[in-house]
Design an enzyme around this catalytic site. Structure first.
Site, short mmCIF file in Angstrom:
data_model
loop_
_atom_site.label_atom_id
_atom_site.label_comp_id
_atom_site.label_asym_id
_atom_site.label_seq_id
_atom_site.Cartn_x
_atom_site.Cartn_y
_atom_site.Cartn_z
N HIS A 28 99.25 18.80 -37.87
CA HIS A 28 99.69 18.68 -36.24
C HIS A 28 101.04 18.02 -36.39
O HIS A 28 100.21 17.44 -36.00
CB HIS A 28 98.40 19.47 -34.84
CG HIS A 28 99.24 19.42 -33.56
ND1 HIS A 28 98.36 19.66 -32.95
CD2 HIS A 28 100.42 19.66 -33.26
CE1 HIS A 28 98.70 19.72 -31.56
NE2 HIS A 28 100.17 20.18 -32.08
N GLU B 21 100.89 23.36 -37.92
CA GLU B 21 100.32 23.76 -36.61
C GLU B 21 101.68 22.47 -36.05
O GLU B 21 102.66 21.89 -35.21
CB GLU B 21 99.09 22.66 -36.33
CG GLU B 21 98.13 23.46 -36.53
CD GLU B 21 96.78 22.58 -35.74
OE1 GLU B 21 96.71 22.14 -34.73
OE2 GLU B 21 95.82 23.33 -36.34
N HIS C 248 88.60 24.62 -34.18
CA HIS C 248 89.02 23.73 -33.02
C HIS C 248 86.83 23.62 -33.09
O HIS C 248 85.63 23.77 -32.64
CB HIS C 248 89.01 24.33 -32.24
CG HIS C 248 89.80 22.96 -31.48
ND1 HIS C 248 88.99 21.47 -30.55
CD2 HIS C 248 91.16 22.30 -31.50
CE1 HIS C 248 89.31 21.16 -29.92
NE2 HIS C 248 90.76 21.16 -30.45
N HIS D 58 93.18 13.85 -38.33
CA HIS D 58 92.54 12.39 -37.95
C HIS D 58 92.92 11.66 -38.86
O HIS D 58 92.21 10.06 -38.86
CB HIS D 58 91.32 12.24 -37.35
CG HIS D 58 91.31 13.62 -35.60
ND1 HIS D 58 92.21 12.80 -34.89
CD2 HIS D 58 90.90 14.66 -36.12
CE1 HIS D 58 92.28 13.63 -33.91
NE2 HIS D 58 91.75 14.86 -34.64
N THR E 118 93.72 19.72 -28.69
CA THR E 118 94.21 21.42 -28.25
C THR E 118 93.18 21.68 -26.79
O THR E 118 92.14 22.26 -27.28
CB THR E 118 94.90 22.50 -29.31
OG1 THR E 118 95.47 21.40 -30.26
CG2 THR E 118 95.57 22.99 -28.96
N ARG F 6 102.91 16.64 -33.41
CA ARG F 6 102.80 16.66 -31.75
C ARG F 6 104.07 16.08 -31.77
O ARG F 6 104.51 15.58 -32.39
CB ARG F 6 101.37 15.83 -30.91
CG ARG F 6 100.38 16.32 -31.43
CD ARG F 6 99.27 15.50 -31.02
NE ARG F 6 99.26 16.50 -29.16
CZ ARG F 6 97.79 17.02 -28.87
NH1 ARG F 6 97.13 17.70 -29.52
NH2 ARG F 6 98.84 17.41 -27.94
N ASN G 239 91.72 20.17 -42.16
CA ASN G 239 92.81 19.56 -40.87
C ASN G 239 93.00 18.18 -41.81
O ASN G 239 91.92 17.29 -41.20
CB ASN G 239 92.67 19.62 -39.60
CG ASN G 239 93.58 18.96 -38.61
OD1 ASN G 239 93.95 18.23 -38.61
ND2 ASN G 239 94.32 19.74 -37.93
N ARG H 246 101.35 11.11 -32.19
CA ARG H 246 100.46 10.35 -31.96
C ARG H 246 99.46 10.31 -33.39
O ARG H 246 98.72 9.70 -33.50
CB ARG H 246 99.50 10.72 -31.28
CG ARG H 246 99.05 12.04 -31.16
CD ARG H 246 98.17 12.63 -29.88
NE ARG H 246 98.34 12.73 -28.90
CZ ARG H 246 97.54 13.23 -28.22
NH1 ARG H 246 96.66 13.82 -28.28
NH2 ARG H 246 98.87 13.79 -26.76
N GLU I 169 94.29 33.01 -34.35
CA GLU I 169 93.72 31.65 -34.69
C GLU I 169 92.34 31.83 -33.64
O GLU I 169 92.87 31.23 -32.27
CB GLU I 169 94.27 30.60 -35.03
CG GLU I 169 92.60 29.57 -35.14
CD GLU I 169 93.06 28.11 -36.48
OE1 GLU I 169 93.94 28.02 -37.00
OE2 GLU I 169 92.48 26.84 -36.02
N1 PXP Z 1 93.24 24.90 -35.24
C1 PXP Z 1 93.48 24.53 -34.70
C2 PXP Z 1 94.30 25.89 -34.04
C3 PXP Z 1 94.01 23.02 -34.01
O1 PXP Z 1 94.91 22.99 -33.12
C4 PXP Z 1 92.86 22.47 -34.66
C5 PXP Z 1 92.59 20.94 -33.66
O2 PXP Z 1 94.19 20.14 -34.30
C6 PXP Z 1 91.89 22.69 -35.42
C7 PXP Z 1 91.53 24.23 -36.01
C8 PXP Z 1 91.03 21.63 -35.86
O3 PXP Z 1 90.05 21.61 -34.55
P1 PXP Z 1 88.95 19.69 -35.11
O4 PXP Z 1 89.78 18.63 -35.51
O5 PXP Z 1 88.45 20.10 -34.05
O6 PXP Z 1 87.97 21.07 -36.52
#
Ligand code: PXP
Length: 249
Positions: free
Chosen positions: A48, A75, A199, A15, A106, A50, A12, A54, A156
């Site tokens: 994602h 996402e 997550h 960030h 999330t 949003r 992901n 952001r 998930e």
């Molecule tokens: N899976 C989903 C559905 C999420 O919303 C997120 C966070 O955006 C993640 C995985 C990844 O989480 P993290 O960034 O904490 O590793």
């Protein structure tokens, strides 16, 4: 390692965009991060979009769709706006997540059981367009049953409660959360759902989850991007992959 044992890693990159947006402008570039992750062996890229934009913005999704060779896991919240965007791009996978403007990330899973009809209608056109529809939920039997009833291909499971308990030294709760994830991975698999998890996962928390044979994919972002500041993205991803493989073998 044969196909059924292989555990996919979705990276992901949200960030990277968070850091870019802190200053405006174009750096650091999340698309460059996605390509690097691909080269480091990521099996997919997760992003994602949003409602408040952001981190990722629409142009990022456009660029990812144009440049990725691995599948994009898009996402999004269950809104008309996002459905339109998903139907325009038809990414490999769409993961439906809950979204509240005031949250930092999330925070919980989607309430599928209460919104079953609405969600069934919402995901049908996405599935018809060829997207694998995944629903991000807590490891809760009611939610898993509802996800199966609405026709999702994937669930998930939210690993945030497990990871938070670990980080805060609440080890009895951590172990209870892990056990819940283990049981619910089995349960979802028994209903024919493909099981993903994610997550909050870090080097310290990934292995017990990666060891569940029913889990086919982990989606990891924040920790990898943070670790990349110190060691680079390739090494951060390699470190995660090594731990996932060690847990699996
Ligand atoms: N899976 C989903 C559905 C999420 O919303 C997120 C966070 O955006 C993640 C995985 C990844 O989480 P993290 O960034 O904490 O590793």
């Amino acid at each position: 390692m044969n196909g059924s044992e292989y555990l996919r890693l979705g990276v992901n990159i949200d960030h990277v965009a968070t850091v870019r947006n802190a200053r405006g402008g174009n750096v650091p570039d999340p698309i460059r991060a996605a390509k690097l992750a691909e080269d480091a062996g990521a099996d997919g890229i997760t992003a994602h979009l949003r409602e408040d934009r952001r981190h990722m913005v629409d142009a990022d999704i456009d660029a990812l769709m144009a440049s990725l060779s691995v599948p994009l896991n898009f996402e999004m919240a269950a809104t008309d706006e996002m459905q339109k965007i998903a139907l325009k791009y038809k990414p490999h996978a769409v993961c439906i997540v809950p979204e509240r403007r005031e949250e930092r990330t999330t925070e919980g899973g989607l309430e599928v059981a209460r919104e079953e009809n609405k969600l069934a209608h919402f995901i049908a056109p996405l599935a018809d367009a060829g997207c694998r529809v995944s629903i991000f939920i807590a490891a809760d039997q009611r939610q898993i049953e509802a996800a199966a009833r609405i026709g999702a291909a994937v669930v998930e499971l939210h690993t945030g409660a497990y990871c938070d308990a670990h980080a805060e030294g609440r080890f009895d709760e951590r172990d209870a959360e892990l056990e819940r994830l283990r049981q619910m991975s089995k349960f979802a698999d028994s209903l024919g759902l493909e099981v993903h998890a994610g997550h909050g996962l870090t080097y310290d928390t990934v292995e017990p989850v990666a060891a569940f044979p029913e889990v086919k994919e982990l989606n990891i972002g924040h920790f990898l991007i943070g670790e990349a500041i110190f060691v680079g993205l390739e090494e951060a991803i390699n470190g995660m992959r090594e731990r996932m493989q060690a847990a699996r073998s």
